[in-house]
Write a protein that holds these residues in place. Structure first.
Motif, PDB file in Angstrom:
ATOM      1  N   HIS A 396       4.506  18.788  -9.396  1.00 29.30           N
ATOM      2  CA  HIS A 396       5.468  19.805  -8.966  1.00 29.30           C
ATOM      3  C   HIS A 396       6.547  19.287  -8.037  1.00 29.30           C
ATOM      4  CE1 HIS A 396       3.209  23.141 -10.748  1.00 29.30           C
ATOM      5  NE2 HIS A 396       2.102  22.587 -10.266  1.00 29.30           N
ATOM      6  N   LEU A 397       6.277  18.184  -7.344  1.00 31.59           N
ATOM      7  CA  LEU A 397       7.219  17.717  -6.327  1.00 31.59           C
ATOM      8  C   LEU A 397       7.507  16.229  -6.433  1.00 31.59           C
ATOM      9  CD1 LEU A 397       5.580  19.783  -3.478  1.00 31.59           C
ATOM     10  CD2 LEU A 397       7.990  19.964  -4.074  1.00 31.59           C
ATOM     11  N   GLY A 398       7.274  15.674  -7.617  1.00 32.27           N
ATOM     12  CA  GLY A 398       7.451  14.235  -7.807  1.00 32.27           C
ATOM     13  C   GLY A 398       8.872  13.758  -7.577  1.00 32.27           C
ATOM     14  N   GLU A 399       9.853  14.618  -7.774  1.00 30.81           N
ATOM     15  CA  GLU A 399      11.242  14.223  -7.570  1.00 30.81           C
ATOM     16  C   GLU A 399      11.642  14.261  -6.097  1.00 30.81           C
ATOM     17  OE1 GLU A 399      13.789  16.576  -9.946  1.00 30.81           O
ATOM     18  OE2 GLU A 399      12.960  15.909 -11.859  1.00 30.81           O
ATOM     19  N   VAL A 400      10.828  14.911  -5.279  1.00 27.34           N
ATOM     20  CA  VAL A 400      11.175  15.112  -3.871  1.00 27.34           C
ATOM     21  C   VAL A 400      10.317  14.250  -2.944  1.00 27.34           C
ATOM     22  CG1 VAL A 400      11.378  16.837  -2.021  1.00 27.34           C
ATOM     23  CG2 VAL A 400      11.832  17.483  -4.404  1.00 27.34           C
ATOM     24  N   LEU A 401       9.016  14.132  -3.283  1.00 30.42           N
ATOM     25  CA  LEU A 401       8.078  13.460  -2.402  1.00 30.42           C
ATOM     26  C   LEU A 401       7.429  12.259  -3.071  1.00 30.42           C
ATOM     27  CD1 LEU A 401       6.203  16.605  -0.967  1.00 30.42           C
ATOM     28  CD2 LEU A 401       8.017  15.295   0.152  1.00 30.42           C
ATOM     29  N   LEU A 416       9.526  11.817   2.134  1.00 36.03           N
ATOM     30  CA  LEU A 416      10.735  12.363   1.505  1.00 36.03           C
ATOM     31  C   LEU A 416      11.486  11.238   0.800  1.00 36.03           C
ATOM     32  CD1 LEU A 416      12.045  14.687   4.373  1.00 36.03           C
ATOM     33  CD2 LEU A 416      10.812  15.368   2.317  1.00 36.03           C
ATOM     34  N   LYS A 417      11.805  11.446  -0.450  1.00 34.52           N
ATOM     35  CA  LYS A 417      12.559  10.433  -1.193  1.00 34.52           C
ATOM     36  C   LYS A 417      14.029  10.419  -0.809  1.00 34.52           C
ATOM     37  CE  LYS A 417       9.641  10.048  -5.314  1.00 34.52           C
ATOM     38  NZ  LYS A 417       9.587  10.171  -6.793  1.00 34.52           N
ATOM     39  N   ARG A 418      14.542  11.588  -0.416  1.00 31.58           N
ATOM     40  CA  ARG A 418      15.956  11.669  -0.046  1.00 31.58           C
ATOM     41  C   ARG A 418      16.069  12.466   1.250  1.00 31.58           C
ATOM     42  NH1 ARG A 418      15.750  12.816  -5.456  1.00 31.58           N
ATOM     43  NH2 ARG A 418      15.831  15.058  -5.038  1.00 31.58           N
ATOM     44  N   GLY A 419      16.786  11.908   2.196  1.00 32.46           N
ATOM     45  CA  GLY A 419      17.041  12.618   3.434  1.00 32.46           C
ATOM     46  C   GLY A 419      15.959  12.409   4.472  1.00 32.46           C
ATOM     47  N   ARG A 420      16.233  12.903   5.667  1.00 29.67           N
ATOM     48  CA  ARG A 420      15.332  12.708   6.796  1.00 29.67           C
ATOM     49  C   ARG A 420      15.001  14.012   7.498  1.00 29.67           C
ATOM     50  NH1 ARG A 420      17.131   7.158   9.882  1.00 29.67           N
ATOM     51  NH2 ARG A 420      16.987   5.778   8.074  1.00 29.67           N
ATOM     52  N   ALA A 421      15.280  15.115   6.886  1.00 34.46           N
ATOM     53  CA  ALA A 421      15.099  16.410   7.557  1.00 34.46           C
ATOM     54  C   ALA A 421      13.664  16.898   7.395  1.00 34.46           C
ATOM     55  CB  ALA A 421      16.097  17.420   7.010  1.00 34.46           C
ATOM     56  N   ALA A 425      12.060  20.754   7.056  1.00 41.39           N
ATOM     57  CA  ALA A 425      11.197  21.060   5.918  1.00 41.39           C
ATOM     58  C   ALA A 425       9.871  21.653   6.386  1.00 41.39           C
ATOM     59  CB  ALA A 425      10.950  19.802   5.087  1.00 41.39           C
ATOM     60  N   VAL A 426       9.306  21.091   7.452  1.00 40.08           N
ATOM     61  CA  VAL A 426       8.039  21.602   7.974  1.00 40.08           C
ATOM     62  C   VAL A 426       8.196  23.028   8.474  1.00 40.08           C
ATOM     63  CG1 VAL A 426       6.426  21.366   9.912  1.00 40.08           C
ATOM     64  CG2 VAL A 426       6.974  19.388   8.502  1.00 40.08           C
ATOM     65  N   LYS A 427       9.290  23.308   9.162  1.00 36.92           N
ATOM     66  CA  LYS A 427       9.516  24.679   9.651  1.00 36.92           C
ATOM     67  C   LYS A 427       9.589  25.657   8.478  1.00 36.92           C
ATOM     68  CE  LYS A 427      12.449  27.489  12.641  1.00 36.92           C
ATOM     69  NZ  LYS A 427      12.342  28.643  11.740  1.00 36.92           N
ATOM     70  N   ARG A 428      10.269  25.264   7.426  1.00 39.69           N
ATOM     71  CA  ARG A 428      10.385  26.128   6.263  1.00 39.69           C
ATOM     72  C   ARG A 428       9.010  26.365   5.622  1.00 39.69           C
ATOM     73  NH1 ARG A 428      13.635  23.133   2.316  1.00 39.69           N
ATOM     74  NH2 ARG A 428      15.027  23.011   4.126  1.00 39.69           N
ATOM     75  N   LEU A 429       8.208  25.299   5.556  1.00 39.03           N
ATOM     76  CA  LEU A 429       6.877  25.427   4.960  1.00 39.03           C
ATOM     77  C   LEU A 429       5.967  26.299   5.820  1.00 39.03           C
ATOM     78  CD1 LEU A 429       6.330  21.729   3.798  1.00 39.03           C
ATOM     79  CD2 LEU A 429       6.682  23.718   2.324  1.00 39.03           C
ATOM     80  N   ALA A 467      -0.942  26.394  -2.396  1.00 41.13           N
ATOM     81  CA  ALA A 467      -0.084  25.806  -1.373  1.00 41.13           C
ATOM     82  C   ALA A 467       0.974  24.901  -1.993  1.00 41.13           C
ATOM     83  CB  ALA A 467      -0.931  25.023  -0.373  1.00 41.13           C
ATOM     84  N   VAL A 468       0.598  24.125  -3.000  1.00 45.21           N
ATOM     85  CA  VAL A 468       1.564  23.240  -3.658  1.00 45.21           C
ATOM     86  C   VAL A 468       2.652  24.052  -4.353  1.00 45.21           C
ATOM     87  CG1 VAL A 468       1.856  21.554  -5.524  1.00 45.21           C
ATOM     88  CG2 VAL A 468      -0.044  21.317  -3.904  1.00 45.21           C
ATOM     89  N   ARG A 469       2.278  25.165  -4.977  1.00 45.87           N
ATOM     90  CA  ARG A 469       3.301  26.016  -5.620  1.00 45.87           C
ATOM     91  C   ARG A 469       4.260  26.581  -4.574  1.00 45.87           C
ATOM     92  NH1 ARG A 469      -1.265  27.668  -8.706  1.00 45.87           N
ATOM     93  NH2 ARG A 469      -1.548  29.510  -7.386  1.00 45.87           N
ATOM     94  N   THR A 470       3.727  26.964  -3.408  1.00 44.18           N
ATOM     95  CA  THR A 470       4.596  27.455  -2.328  1.00 44.18           C
ATOM     96  C   THR A 470       5.528  26.351  -1.856  1.00 44.18           C
ATOM     97  OG1 THR A 470       2.901  29.022  -1.601  1.00 44.18           O
ATOM     98  CG2 THR A 470       4.626  28.453  -0.035  1.00 44.18           C
ATOM     99  N   MET A 471       5.003  25.134  -1.722  1.00 44.35           N
ATOM    100  CA  MET A 471       5.833  23.996  -1.321  1.00 44.35           C
ATOM    101  C   MET A 471       6.960  23.757  -2.322  1.00 44.35           C
ATOM    102  SD  MET A 471       3.010  21.231   0.013  1.00 44.35           S
ATOM    103  CE  MET A 471       4.278  19.995   0.351  1.00 44.35           C
ATOM    104  N   ALA A 472       6.623  23.833  -3.596  1.00 40.57           N
ATOM    105  CA  ALA A 472       7.643  23.612  -4.622  1.00 40.57           C
ATOM    106  C   ALA A 472       8.768  24.649  -4.530  1.00 40.57           C
ATOM    107  CB  ALA A 472       6.994  23.645  -6.008  1.00 40.57           C
ATOM    108  N   SER A 473       8.398  25.897  -4.272  1.00 41.64           N
ATOM    109  CA  SER A 473       9.442  26.928  -4.158  1.00 41.64           C
ATOM    110  C   SER A 473      10.290  26.715  -2.904  1.00 41.64           C
ATOM    111  CB  SER A 473       8.789  28.313  -4.126  1.00 41.64           C
ATOM    112  OG  SER A 473       7.996  28.484  -2.956  1.00 41.64           O
ATOM    113  N   CYS A 474       9.661  26.226  -1.821  1.00 42.15           N
ATOM    114  CA  CYS A 474      10.434  25.946  -0.598  1.00 42.15           C
ATOM    115  C   CYS A 474      11.405  24.791  -0.779  1.00 42.15           C
ATOM    116  CB  CYS A 474       9.471  25.644   0.548  1.00 42.15           C
ATOM    117  SG  CYS A 474       8.577  27.065   1.176  1.00 42.15           S
ATOM    118  N   PHE A 475      10.944  23.706  -1.395  1.00 39.04           N
ATOM    119  CA  PHE A 475      11.820  22.556  -1.583  1.00 39.04           C
ATOM    120  C   PHE A 475      12.879  22.836  -2.641  1.00 39.04           C
ATOM    121  CE2 PHE A 475       8.440  20.066   0.538  1.00 39.04           C
ATOM    122  CZ  PHE A 475       9.247  19.329   1.396  1.00 39.04           C
TER     123      PHE A 475
END
Length: 475
Positions: A396-401, A416-421, A425-429, A467-475
């Motif tokens: 679900h998150l292979g392109e991001v993590l 994170l594969k891209r960016g340093r925020a 990201a943690v706050k959003r999760l 939890a992984v599905r929620t993470m995918a929707s957040c990212f």
């Protein structure tokens, strides 16, 4: 007429003495009983209120001790001149803005750290650092606790570190982790953090150099900074903490070689030997924190660094909170032979003493085979949960993590594969109901790594999937 101003409630749990004292104090403070006024005798007021004379006497004595009344033998108590000043000072103080307290440099830094984690309750997926308390054999543990309580009356005071548990631990650590220690080298403490506090208090002086991993366990830096150490973060490579040839040898080195916190990397035998070779006996100490060393999945565990040490330079720290349950509040410390006496005295002076009742129960839990049986079951369960989380993140998150799969433990790092925020990201999760931790928050200086730390041990596969599905929707 004083009795008419007092209303006592006999059903109040606070008691008649406390009620009478409080109401008389309030009457004096409000000016209803002016300075210089004589109160009725204890016999008279007791009769008017329908209470015992002792109740009134105790109230008068308390108010005299506080400075509201002046009492002497054979005379009725009198409201003092100082009572007005006492209340006046309190009123003035209530209007003054309290001064900012002056803290130590160490305490001043605490509000700027994220350790312990700032969102502590309630526990939600995928908070790192926890095992699954739902899988713990509570009935068996309860029987051990009950038997320990029954034996308490016959138990001798003895050492604060109970011999049965020290002996059971010495045998277990020798066979499972390759630790070389006699029972008297093992100290039982309220937590692994308490072990670090004890080491810092006994060995570290202000200005001493201490190395810790970067990123690493924040509690270690906190413990050593409290003793005034100059704490330096040492970068990691694929083998964990890097050796630093050419740098001045520090007073102490803290490391997690079996499962580096937070990355889970395993320190190679060659790297362990290199650290031992560079540590001067009696001058440089190594603290090995094996916080989840029981939980290996992919291969046989590498023996502890302490077992390779032939010169008594290594402290070995462990805890039962990861393999059993966090509220057991027991950790342990294997102390080099030359320091055993010093550390036993220091343990008592600082007060880092674990309940003998819990120690005796745990000794029985280990001796009867329940601890090893629970460990075997948890290894299978946590292994499957780790693989389930890794598979879900990659799908679900292979392109991001980018997932760093640990060989054991209870958590993993997804970079994170891209960016340093990662903090954003943690706050959003967290706002979405998935608890995690920013990898950058574990850095001592400028963060070099950015990602999220995810726990898998405490969560069932259905909870991990959600939890992984929620993470995918957040990212």
């Amino acid at each position: 007429m004083i009795s008419a101003l007092i209303d006592l409630n006999r059903a109040d749990d606070g008691g008649l003495v406390a009620q009478l004292t409080g109401q008389l104090r309030s009457l004096i403070a409000a000016g209803r009983l002016a300075k210089g006024r004589a109160l009725p005798s204890s016999r008279r007021l007791a009769s008017d209120l329908g209470v015992s004379r002792n109740t009134v006497t105790y109230a008068f004595e308390q108010l005299a001790a506080e400075g509201y009344l002046e009492a002497s033998h054979g005379r009725r108590p009198v409201v003092t001149d100082g009572a007005e000043r006492l209340e006046g000072a309190g009123a003035v103080a209530s209007r003054i803005r309290p001064a900012k307290p002056q803290l130590s440099p160490w305490a001043s830094q605490l509000m700027h750290t994220d350790w312990p984690m700032s969102y502590q309750a309630p526990l939600k997926p995928l908070r790192p650092g926890h095992g699954d308390v739902r899988e713990f054999p509570n009935e068996i543990w309860a029987r051990c606790l009950r038997r320990s309580a029954v034996r308490a009356a016959k138990r001798e005071l003895g050492s604060v570190n109970r011999t049965p548990l020290r002996e059971a631990l010495a045998h277990y650590l020798a066979t499972s982790r390759g630790v070389r220690a006699t029972a008297d080298q093992i100290m039982i403490l309220p937590s692994a953090q308490a072990a670090l506090t004890l080491i810092a208090a006994a060995l570290v002086s202000p200005g001493d150099d201490v190395w810790v991993e970067d990123p690493g366990y924040p509690g270690a830096a906190a413990a050593f900074r409290a003793s005034g150490a100059r704490v330096a973060g040492i970068r990691l490579d694929e083998q964990g903490m890097q050796a630093m040839p050419g740098m001045a040898v520090p007073k102490l080195v803290f490391m997690t070689p079996s499962h580096q916190h937070p990355t889970g990397r395993l320190m190679s035998l060659a790297r362990r030997t290199e650290f031992l070779r560079s540590s001067k006996p009696g001058k440089t100490w190594i603290v090995e924190d094996d916080y989840d060393g029981e939980l290996h999945y992919d291969s046989r565990p590498v023996p502890a660094l302490q077992g390779l040490d032939a010169h008594g330079r290594v402290f070995y720290v462990g805890t039962f909170s990861k393999a059993m349950t966090s509220d057991i509040r027991l950790g342990y410390l294997v102390v080099p032979p030359a320091l055993v006496s010093t550390f036993e005295i220091a343990q008592r002076h600082i007060g880092l003493i674990a309940s003998s009742h819990i120690q005796e129960a745990l000794a029985e839990f280990i001796a009867d085979g329940h601890f090893l049986a629970h460990l075997r079951r948890m290894r299978r369960l946590y292994h499957a949960r780790r693989d389930h989380l890794v598979e879900g993140l990659e799908r679900h998150l292979g392109e991001v993590l980018s997932v760093e799969v640990p060989s054991g433990g209870i958590q993993l790092v997804a970079r994170l594969k891209r960016g340093r925020a990662d903090r954003a990201a943690v706050k959003r999760l967290v706002d979405a109901g998935v608890e995690t931790r920013a990898l950058s928050s574990l850095a001592l200086g400028t963060p070099r790594d950015h990602g999220v730390l995810l726990g898998f041990a405490a969560w069932r596969e259905s909870e991990i999937s959600a939890a992984v599905r929620t993470m995918a929707s957040c990212f």
